[in-house]
Design a protein around this motif. Structure first.
Motif, short mmCIF file in Angstrom:
data_model
loop_
_atom_site.label_atom_id
_atom_site.label_comp_id
_atom_site.label_asym_id
_atom_site.label_seq_id
_atom_site.Cartn_x
_atom_site.Cartn_y
_atom_site.Cartn_z
N VAL A 173 -7.34 -0.37 -11.73
CA VAL A 173 -6.33 0.10 -12.69
C VAL A 173 -4.94 -0.44 -12.38
CG1 VAL A 173 -7.61 2.20 -13.23
CG2 VAL A 173 -5.95 2.23 -11.34
N GLY A 174 -4.82 -1.17 -11.27
CA GLY A 174 -3.50 -1.72 -10.96
C GLY A 174 -3.57 -2.74 -9.84
N ARG A 175 -2.62 -3.66 -9.85
CA ARG A 175 -2.55 -4.71 -8.83
C ARG A 175 -1.09 -4.96 -8.50
NH1 ARG A 175 -5.36 -10.74 -8.64
NH2 ARG A 175 -3.70 -11.78 -7.44
N LYS A 176 -0.80 -5.11 -7.19
CA LYS A 176 0.53 -5.49 -6.73
C LYS A 176 0.40 -6.74 -5.87
CE LYS A 176 2.42 -0.75 -6.50
NZ LYS A 176 3.61 -0.89 -7.36
N ASP A 177 1.32 -7.68 -6.03
CA ASP A 177 1.31 -8.93 -5.26
C ASP A 177 2.64 -9.11 -4.54
OD1 ASP A 177 -1.05 -11.04 -6.43
OD2 ASP A 177 -0.54 -9.35 -7.73
N ARG A 178 2.56 -9.61 -3.30
CA ARG A 178 3.77 -9.98 -2.58
C ARG A 178 3.43 -10.94 -1.45
NH1 ARG A 178 6.17 -5.07 -1.34
NH2 ARG A 178 7.17 -5.19 -3.38
N ASP A 179 4.15 -12.05 -1.39
CA ASP A 179 4.04 -13.00 -0.28
C ASP A 179 2.60 -13.45 -0.01
OD1 ASP A 179 6.78 -12.69 0.01
OD2 ASP A 179 6.59 -11.18 1.58
N GLY A 180 1.82 -13.61 -1.06
CA GLY A 180 0.44 -14.08 -0.88
C GLY A 180 -0.55 -12.98 -0.58
N CYS B 86 0.83 -1.20 0.00
CA CYS B 86 0.00 0.00 0.00
C CYS B 86 0.87 1.26 0.00
CB CYS B 86 -0.95 -0.01 1.20
SG CYS B 86 -2.47 0.93 0.92
N LEU B 87 1.98 1.22 0.73
CA LEU B 87 2.91 2.36 0.72
C LEU B 87 3.47 2.60 -0.69
CD1 LEU B 87 4.83 1.75 4.06
CD2 LEU B 87 3.43 3.76 3.53
N GLU B 88 3.73 1.52 -1.41
CA GLU B 88 4.22 1.68 -2.79
C GLU B 88 3.16 2.35 -3.66
OE1 GLU B 88 5.49 -2.16 -4.10
OE2 GLU B 88 7.01 -2.34 -2.53
N TRP B 89 1.89 2.00 -3.45
CA TRP B 89 0.82 2.68 -4.19
C TRP B 89 0.75 4.16 -3.80
CZ3 TRP B 89 -0.37 1.04 -8.50
CH2 TRP B 89 -0.84 -0.25 -8.80
N VAL B 90 0.87 4.44 -2.50
CA VAL B 90 0.83 5.83 -2.04
C VAL B 90 1.94 6.62 -2.73
CG1 VAL B 90 1.19 7.35 -0.05
CG2 VAL B 90 -0.25 5.33 0.18
N GLU C 210 -9.95 -11.68 -6.50
CA GLU C 210 -10.97 -11.56 -7.54
C GLU C 210 -12.32 -11.15 -6.94
OE1 GLU C 210 -10.31 -11.48 -10.68
OE2 GLU C 210 -8.22 -11.77 -10.08
N GLU C 211 -12.60 -11.64 -5.75
CA GLU C 211 -13.85 -11.27 -5.06
C GLU C 211 -13.87 -9.78 -4.76
OE1 GLU C 211 -16.13 -12.51 -0.90
OE2 GLU C 211 -14.31 -13.58 -1.54
N VAL C 212 -12.73 -9.25 -4.32
CA VAL C 212 -12.63 -7.82 -4.03
C VAL C 212 -12.73 -7.01 -5.33
CG1 VAL C 212 -11.17 -5.97 -3.10
CG2 VAL C 212 -11.29 -8.18 -1.93
N CYS C 213 -12.05 -7.47 -6.39
CA CYS C 213 -12.12 -6.77 -7.69
C CYS C 213 -13.57 -6.69 -8.17
CB CYS C 213 -11.27 -7.49 -8.73
SG CYS C 213 -9.49 -7.30 -8.51
N ALA C 214 -14.31 -7.77 -8.02
CA ALA C 214 -15.70 -7.79 -8.47
C ALA C 214 -16.53 -6.77 -7.69
CB ALA C 214 -16.28 -9.19 -8.30
N ALA C 215 -16.29 -6.66 -6.37
CA ALA C 215 -17.03 -5.69 -5.55
C ALA C 215 -16.70 -4.27 -5.96
CB ALA C 215 -16.73 -5.91 -4.08
N LEU C 216 -15.42 -4.01 -6.23
CA LEU C 216 -15.02 -2.66 -6.66
C LEU C 216 -15.71 -2.30 -7.98
CD1 LEU C 216 -11.19 -2.91 -5.88
CD2 LEU C 216 -12.87 -1.56 -4.62
N GLU C 217 -15.67 -3.20 -8.94
CA GLU C 217 -16.29 -2.93 -10.24
C GLU C 217 -17.80 -2.76 -10.10
OE1 GLU C 217 -14.70 -2.57 -13.09
OE2 GLU C 217 -12.68 -3.36 -12.69
N ARG C 218 -18.41 -3.57 -9.25
CA ARG C 218 -19.86 -3.49 -9.03
C ARG C 218 -20.27 -2.14 -8.45
NH1 ARG C 218 -20.03 -7.91 -6.50
NH2 ARG C 218 -20.00 -7.16 -4.36
N ASN C 219 -19.38 -1.54 -7.69
CA ASN C 219 -19.69 -0.26 -7.05
C ASN C 219 -19.08 0.93 -7.79
OD1 ASN C 219 -21.37 -0.94 -4.75
ND2 ASN C 219 -19.59 -2.05 -3.98
N GLY C 220 -18.78 0.74 -9.07
CA GLY C 220 -18.36 1.87 -9.90
C GLY C 220 -16.91 2.26 -9.80
N LEU C 221 -16.06 1.33 -9.34
CA LEU C 221 -14.63 1.60 -9.24
C LEU C 221 -13.88 0.65 -10.18
CD1 LEU C 221 -14.38 1.93 -5.36
CD2 LEU C 221 -14.11 3.78 -7.01
#
Length: 317
Positions: free
Chosen positions: A297-304, A158-162, A283-294
């Motif tokens: 635009v990016g995804r970061k993965d680390r250590d699960g 999250c800090l990297e996104w900030v 994917e469950e979180v992505c679906a909720a974001l899209e469903r609510n109009g968000l």
């Protein structure tokens, strides 16, 4: 010289914990610490919305636990106190010697300055004065105050996104701010002002203290206790000022319902940065974001763990 204490551990069974506690209390014992696997499991189940993952070492420590701990000084007075408190209790117990200083500062050796992303450098406050690498911005923090030290993969993501989205003169809202690390980072990286919100009232003082370590005053930083999911008045108040960046490093079960108010709290073109998501639930979180109009635009993965960046869908026409 530091005082030396004895940590006394009395093993029992789950069925006998209450009666043992009553007998110790009746003998004058104070400061009892009760560890019970069944209570621990019930606590996890009743509060599961606050986490997706529990540390394996903690689970192992609580496996089969049915014990009571208390503390006495390691001297003649303490031995007399121990004998009095255990009077009439025919159960084995173990003792471990602890120095008072061990409780206060021994954990500090596990926290060292840490580079995050391309620009941030997280520094424990007792390391202030050490050299900061060129091109990096120091963020001073007291890791002992509350959750949010920057060491966990979800916080680092999250800090990297900030770091990528913080802009000069813009605003940030940190939901579930804890230590304030994300919103303080946003301010150090250029944000004009930030607001932190947390359901734990203790986080208010903690975040203000960490902000002060970084020269950030209350003219730029406001911290509130509350829950925008359940407190409609607080949500309405927050929505009166839309934010360029909304942050949430929590868990999937909170981020999913939070995606709707997050959209309401964003300024046009703003970004919602969310982390603390186990990869199996991304994917469950992505679906909720899209469903609510968000729109993600990016995804970061680390250590699960996964952190997402999402922006408001712009109405066409």
């Amino acid at each position: 010289m530091d005082a030396v204490w004895l940590e006394v551990t009395v093993e029992t069974t789950g069925a006998e914990l209450d009666s043992l506690s009553a007998r110790l209390t009746g003998n004058g014992a104070t400061g009892l610490v009760i560890e019970d696997e069944e209570d621990f499991k019930s606590f996890l189940e009743q509060n599961r919305q606050y986490w997706d993952y529990v540390d394996d070492q903690l689970l192992e420590r609580m496996k089969g636990a049915a014990r009571i701990k208390f503390y006495v000084t390691d001297d003649a007075d303490g031995q007399g106190q121990l004998a009095k408190w255990m009077e009439g209790i025919d159960l084995p117990y173990t003792t471990a010697r602890l120095r008072e200083n061990d409780w206060a500062t021994s954990w500090q050796k596990y926290y060292k300055p840490m580079a995050v992303g391309q620009r941030l450098y997280i520094v424990p406050e007792w390391e202030r004065g050490e050299a900061v690498p060129d091109g990096r911005t120091a963020l001073y923090l007291n890791p002992g105050l509350t959750f949010g030290t920057g060491s966990h993969a979800s916080t680092r993501l999250c800090l990297e996104w900030v770091e990528e989205f913080a802009r000069e003169g813009e605003s940030a809202l940190d939901l579930g701010c804890g230590s304030g690390i994300l919103s303080i980072a946003a301010l150090l990286l250029g944000s004009r002002e930030a607001v932190g919100v947390d359901i734990d009232p203790k986080a208010v003082g903690v975040a203000y203290e960490n902000a002060a370590m970084n020269g950030i005053g209350r003219d730029r930083y406001t911290v509130r206790a509350g829950d925008v999911l359940t407190d409609m008045a607080l949500r309405a108040e927050m929505a009166r000022q839309r934010y360029d960046m909304v942050l949430a490093n929590i868990v999937a079960d909170v981020i999913i319902p939070l995606s709707l108010p997050a959209r309401e709290l964003l300024a046009p073109g703003g970004v919602f940065l969310c982390s603390g998501i186990i990869d199996t639930r991304a994917e469950e979180v992505c679906a909720a974001l899209e469903r609510n109009g968000l729109r993600v635009v990016g995804r970061k993965d680390r250590d699960g763990w996964v952190a997402l960046a999402a922006k408001q869908e712009v109405a066409k026409g």
